[in-house]
Write an enzyme that holds these catalytic residues in place. Structure first.
Site, PDB file in Angstrom:
ATOM      1  N   CYS A 431     -67.440-114.476 -11.254  1.00 39.48           N
ATOM      2  CA  CYS A 431     -66.097-115.337 -12.005  1.00 39.48           C
ATOM      3  C   CYS A 431     -65.787-114.796 -13.011  1.00 39.48           C
ATOM      4  CB  CYS A 431     -66.272-116.772 -11.600  1.00 39.48           C
ATOM      5  SG  CYS A 431     -66.541-117.519  -9.917  1.00 39.48           S
ATOM      6  N   GLU A 433     -68.323-114.447 -15.788  1.00 39.71           N
ATOM      7  CA  GLU A 433     -69.620-114.414 -16.747  1.00 39.71           C
ATOM      8  C   GLU A 433     -69.316-112.927 -17.470  1.00 39.71           C
ATOM      9  OE1 GLU A 433     -68.718-115.757 -13.645  1.00 39.71           O
ATOM     10  OE2 GLU A 433     -70.547-115.256 -12.639  1.00 39.71           O
TER      11      GLU A 433
END
Lengths: 787, 266
Positions: A431, A433
């Site tokens: 997402c 990171e």
């Protein structure tokens, strides 16, 4: 788009998800034939990998340019019974579930019934994990305090650096042999383990070469039979490419893409690692090949674009492997989170945006596919034209690309102790990171329900949903004389559950490093070869484990409401408030209205609320950050929810912010749905009250109606909004560009909106594929720009 | 420091001047334009009305106050919260209304404070104020958004309640003083769209074009209808259709003959 791509794209979109028993059967055959003492575990895993690649079907789709599928056909999705075993019931659910189903044919079901289930029952890693976790962990897990990523999927979560563009498998094998050569059995107590791991890596490198050669043979055979001279020429060329890569380093763009794709298939065949696998900085890695090919006349620009588009389609052919049990039934997320990074900085710190960055943005816009997902890295050194171009694609409303702050990512990574150059070679994956690509194992361990911990605090350690005492008795909140007492109780409760989560993580991590090494993935990530250590055992240069905090907006609003109403204004006592909550506001609509409309909320740049966001963030950070895991990783936090805020909401009763029982929590670091009333700059300022640089990623969602992007001037203002947020160290922002009316209509007439893609958390999905709650939530999110 | 009476602060205002801005709406207006989009702004003093709020599909009665008295210092603190957005985008603060010139004392201090902080400033005005008031703020105002409603004095008086002589002489005063002005023309079908009105408007602009760079045409929209209902106010404007795009483009061409840049919607 060429005719070829139009057709391949359509075939990919129309392909039906199927469950394939191929891998399950092969791995079962392999283990059945294995004598228990024959191999060490790493070598066992390597031989299993080799066995699968030797025997799996070769799939060459009609007229394609890049070859290789994980299953026997596009979207035929393998299973990993050594990790988690699907029951017959699971298969039926997957076959029939409304959202993202996986067809299970009779043969597959039979293979499961007769071969796979009988062999693997009692032997899976999932069972091993649950047998080794204590009752405190299980109690908290069942209550929905946290989720566990590795329960059904292998750790993974990493991104490839530039290694494969420089080195063939042959060279890696030489490196492995040289490392074995110098192992010191007199002084190094781990020498034996290292040798077994290195032997395993060598086997997997050989296996990938063998797999590519199987493709070469098949392509040669097809070429011999091909009557169309143009296609014949292509097939001959493709066969030559598969003879060359992955054995040798690539020298053309086609070779580089095909090499990557074989490697990709290797990683997702070896095990089912989280967040798939991903080529990362594609515009950086491929730029030299692109320039060479164009200059030498090997490709013209149109042909180059066709190759990239072919590459895009390969990703889209691969949904993420389906889960088992309740997760299999409820999960809405079956895209596999490949996130192509564009832009950012070069290793020397200069602007990395190049011609290929723009070409790939065109590819993204034209392909309009869910996978691979895409993002742009925006550094203060990157030109505005690059950001404007990205925003124009955002405007088309399919949720890509998401937009990241390179300068923040680098600071986050350097703060964690990485070399500046490794940080600059990094980016974001999954997402949001942050990671050092090619050198880091950054493993997400699970979502953590901040709101549930507060609910348990308000119930003195007892879960009101089950009546079970799973927390510590931190005192009856009705007896609290001050807000500070509540804060102290919450802090204790937080530490208690973080301890439980990390205890579980440490057990699971050891299980994977002992029983489920990944020698093939280890080949690819530095410095696993040099260290003679597996990726899952801490072999990478950098090792990080993340716990992801969920519900920041919600918990901020709840704490704000409690302080405001119970302690500061004394409009209601704690005891009465808790009773109202346990009755789910029944008969208390007026109180609810005042909570929803007249109480300070996160997302409005109001310190009355935002102070609590910062405080909760700090408590969470202090509880997690800096702790060590068995493989030598450091625990860190990030703030994202993907879709877990819906599940976490289901386990939490009514809350003091006016939210009804079982409604979703806030997502990412965004305000609770619809509670931001002062426009996007206020939302961004609230989000900036937490220190993004102390995380490994935060996720902020902003919904805009299309008219916000209506002309060049408006687009420039969106770019300026992004730049301002990034200047203040915001990590990431993504835009949903849709009108609520369109979405409502899509709910009523899904058949008319099958192409409608929305960005849900860090990824895009078809609106029709989302559950009704998630659909409702997207509709509710504040629409800036409307009245 | 003086106190201002405001009825709204709109952040991320992107249609009232360059860059990302915050628009402060000062309460009180000497005009009563038939098409007024902000009827809550007309009375200077704050007032409270009964409203209904939706919870669970049910309506819960509540109260809403329109307007707030705020110390200039406190207001400045709010305005500075988005400073990084202004700086990044070349934006700043827009003072609108109501008629901001009605609170000349507060406005003068606010503008001065903005300039002290290096912020770009805009005053969005009907032009209906004493000339001395404009003179006071001239040095601290980077740009005036200046409404031209009707050219015919009779029509102006009818549809806004005031004469346009003062408005036009103030405009000339500002132009001669070297102020930056963008004229903004509300396009209200049947009120400001007759050939005579348009021709006179174009002529007015033409005569002053060497002082000007751009003109904005603001098409009427019905956004505020519901506001009148909520406020229990009567809208004087008879039912009027929003001008269609074709009409707006034709109008734009007429104004473009002056050689200035013409924007629809500002």
């Amino acid at each position: 788009m060429t005719d070829r791509i139009v057709r391949l794209r359509k075939e990919s979109l129309n392909a039906v998800n199927r469950l394939s028993a191929e891998r399950g059967l092969l791995v079962t055959e392999f283990y059945k034939g294995l004598s228990a003492t024959q191999y060490s575990i790493p070598v066992q895993r390597a031989r299993a990998f080799e066995y699968i690649l030797k025997n799996k079907a070769i799939c060459i789709n009609n007229n394609e340019l890049i070859v290789g599928e994980r299953g026997p056909a596009p979207k035929a999705t393998p299973t990993y019974p050594e990790i988690n075993l699907h029951s017959l019931e699971d298969l039926d659910i997957l076959d029939s579930r409304k959202k993202v189903s996986f067809r299970v044919d009779k043969q597959t079901r039979k293979a499961y019934e007769e071969v796979i289930i009988p062999y693997w029952t009692g032997k899976t890693n999932r069972e091993r994990i649950f047998n080794n976790l204590d009752s405190a962990w299980k109690g908290a897990y069942a209550a929905g305090v946290f989720t566990e990523f590795q329960e059904q999927r292998a750790p993974g979560h990493t991104v490839l650096g530039d290694k494969i563009y420089r080195k063939g498998m042959k060279e890696l094998i030489e490196e492995i042999r040289a490392t074995i050569e110098v192992l010191d059995f007199l002084k190094d107590p781990e020498a034996y383990d290292k040798r077994e791991e290195l032997k395993a890596m060598e086997i997997t490198a050989g296996a990938l070469i063998m797999y590519a050669e199987r493709y070469a043979e098949k392509l040669e055979a097809l070429a011999a039979d091909e009557t169309d001279p143009q296609r014949k020429k292509e097939l001959v060329q493709m066969a030559a490419i598969c003879r060359k890569v992955p054995t040798e380093a690539p020298t053309t763009m086609h070779e580089a893409l095909q090499y990557y794709w074989f490697v990709h298939l290797g990683v997702i065949t070896e095990l089912n690692p989280w967040d798939s696998f991903n080529p990362g900085r594609l515009d950086q890695h491929l730029y030299p090949f692109y320039l060479d090919d164009l200059e030498s006349g090997l490709l013209d620009k149109k042909e180059a674009v066709e190759l990239f588009q072919s590459f895009w389609i390969k990703f889209n052919n691969h949904p993420s492997p389906p889960k088992v049990g309740v997760t299999g039934e409820e999960s809405n997320t079956y895209t596999d989170f490949c996130l192509i990074n564009l832009g950012g900085l070069k290793e020397d710190g200069s602007n990395a945006v190049n011609e290929l960055s723009f070409v790939l943005l065109d590819v993204i816009e034209e392909m309009r596919l869910l996978q691979p997902s895409s993002m742009v890295q925006v550094s203060k050194k990157n030109p505005g034209s690059f950001v404007d171009r990205a925003v124009k694609i955002v405007k088309t409303g399919f949720g890509q690309p998401s937009i990241f702050n390179t300068d923040a990512i680098i600071q986050e990574l350097v703060r964690q102790g990485k070399r500046l150059e490794d940080a600059r070679n990094g980016g974001a994956s999954g997402c949001v990171e942050s990671g050092a690509f090619g050198t880091e194992a950054y493993i997400l361990t699970g979502y953590f329900n901040l709101v549930k911990v507060l609910e348990l605090t308000l119930n003195n350690g007892v879960d009101p949903r089950s009546g079970k005492e799973i927390g510590v008795a931190t005192g009856d909140p009705s007896s609290f004389k001050s807000f500070d007492e509540l804060k102290k109780a919450f802090t204790r409760q937080m530490q208690h559950f973080i301890d439980i989560k990390i205890t579980g993580n440490n057990v699971i991590e050891r299980i994977f490093s002992t029983h489920m090494p990944v020698p093939f993935l280890s080949l690819l990530i530095d410095d696993c070869i040099g260290n003679g250590k597996d990726y899952n055992a801490g072999g990478a240069r950098y090792n990080t484990s993340y716990v992801q905090g969920v519900g920041l907006g919600s918990i901020t609003d709840i704490l704000t409401s409690l302080q405001y109403h119970v302690f500061d204004r004394e409009t209601i006592t704690m005891g009465t408030f808790l009773e109202v909550l346990s009755d789910n506001f029944k008969g208390h609509d007026e109180l609810r209205a005042s909570l929803l409309y007249d109480t300070p909320k996160f997302g409005n740049d109001d310190d009355n609320a935002d102070t609590h966001a910062r405080w909760v963030f700090d408590v969470f950070y202090e509880s997690v950050n800096g702790r060590k895991s068995p493989r030598g990783a450091t625990y860190r936090i990030n703030m994202l929810s993907t879709t877990s805020h819906v599940y976490f909401g289901k386990v939490v009763g009514a809350t003091a912010d006016g939210r009804l029982a079982r409604e979703p929590l806030s997502e990412g670091i965004s305000p609770f749905q619809g509670m931001d009333r002062k426009g996007p700059t206020a939302v961004l300022n609230s989000a900036l009250k937490i220190d993004h640089l102390k995380t490994g990623g935060t996720l902020l969602n902003q919904k805009f109606t299309p008219d916000f992007f209506k002309d060049e001037r408006s687009i420039r203002k969106i770019t300026q909004l992004i730049r301002s947020y990034f200047r203040m160290n915001g990590h990431h922002i993504q835009f949903n560009v849709v009108s609520a009316d369109t979405l409502r209509d899509a709910q009523t007439h899904p058949e008319k909106y099958q192409d409608l893609i929305v960005r849900v958390a860090g990824y895009s999905d078809y609106f029709n594929e989302l559950g009704p709650e998630l659909q409702d939530e997207i509709i509710r999110r504040t629409e800036h720009g409307s009245l | 420091m003086p106190t201002a009476i405001i009825f709204d602060i709109k952040r991320f205002a992107v249609h009232d001047g360059p860059g990302i801005r915050t628009t402060v709406f000062l309460k009180g207006c000497p005009l009563r334009c038939w098409w007024c989009h902000n009827p809550e702004s007309q009375a200077k003093e704050p007032y409270t009305v009964d409203i209904e709020r939706k919870v669970n599909g049910q309506s819960i009665p509540g109260r809403k106050t329109y307007g707030e008295k705020i110390e200039v210092a406190a207001l400045m603190e709010t305005l500075l919260k988005d400073r990084h957005f202004y700086e990044e985008s070349g934006g700043g603060i827009t003072f609108s209304g109501g008629e901001p010139m009605m609170q000349a004392d507060a406005l003068a201090v606010l503008l001065e404070e903005c300039k002290k902080n290096g912020l770009h400033t805009i005053v969005d005005t009907s032009g209906f104020a004493k000339c001395e008031q404009f003179e006071r703020i001239l040095d601290h105002t980077d740009l005036f958004l200046y409404d031209l409603k009707n050219m015919d004095p009779e029509l102006h008086k009818k549809y806004t309640g005031v004469d346009n002589g003062l408005i036009q002489s103030n405009a000339d005063f500002l132009l001669e003083s070297g102020a930056q002005i963008i004229f903004r023309i509300p396009v209200i079908p049947g009120i400001s769209t007759s050939d005579d009105e348009v021709n006179r408007m174009v002529f007015f602009i033409e005569e002053r074009k060497e002082y000007l760079k751009e003109v904005h045409l603001l098409p009427y929209h019905r956004i505020s209808e519901n506001k009148y209902f909520r406020l229990r106010m009567k809208q004087q404007l008879p039912e009027v259709k929003e001008p269609d795009q074709k009409f707006m483009w034709q109008l734009k061409e007429k104004f473009e003959k002056t050689g200035l840049d013409v924007f629809i919607g500002g």
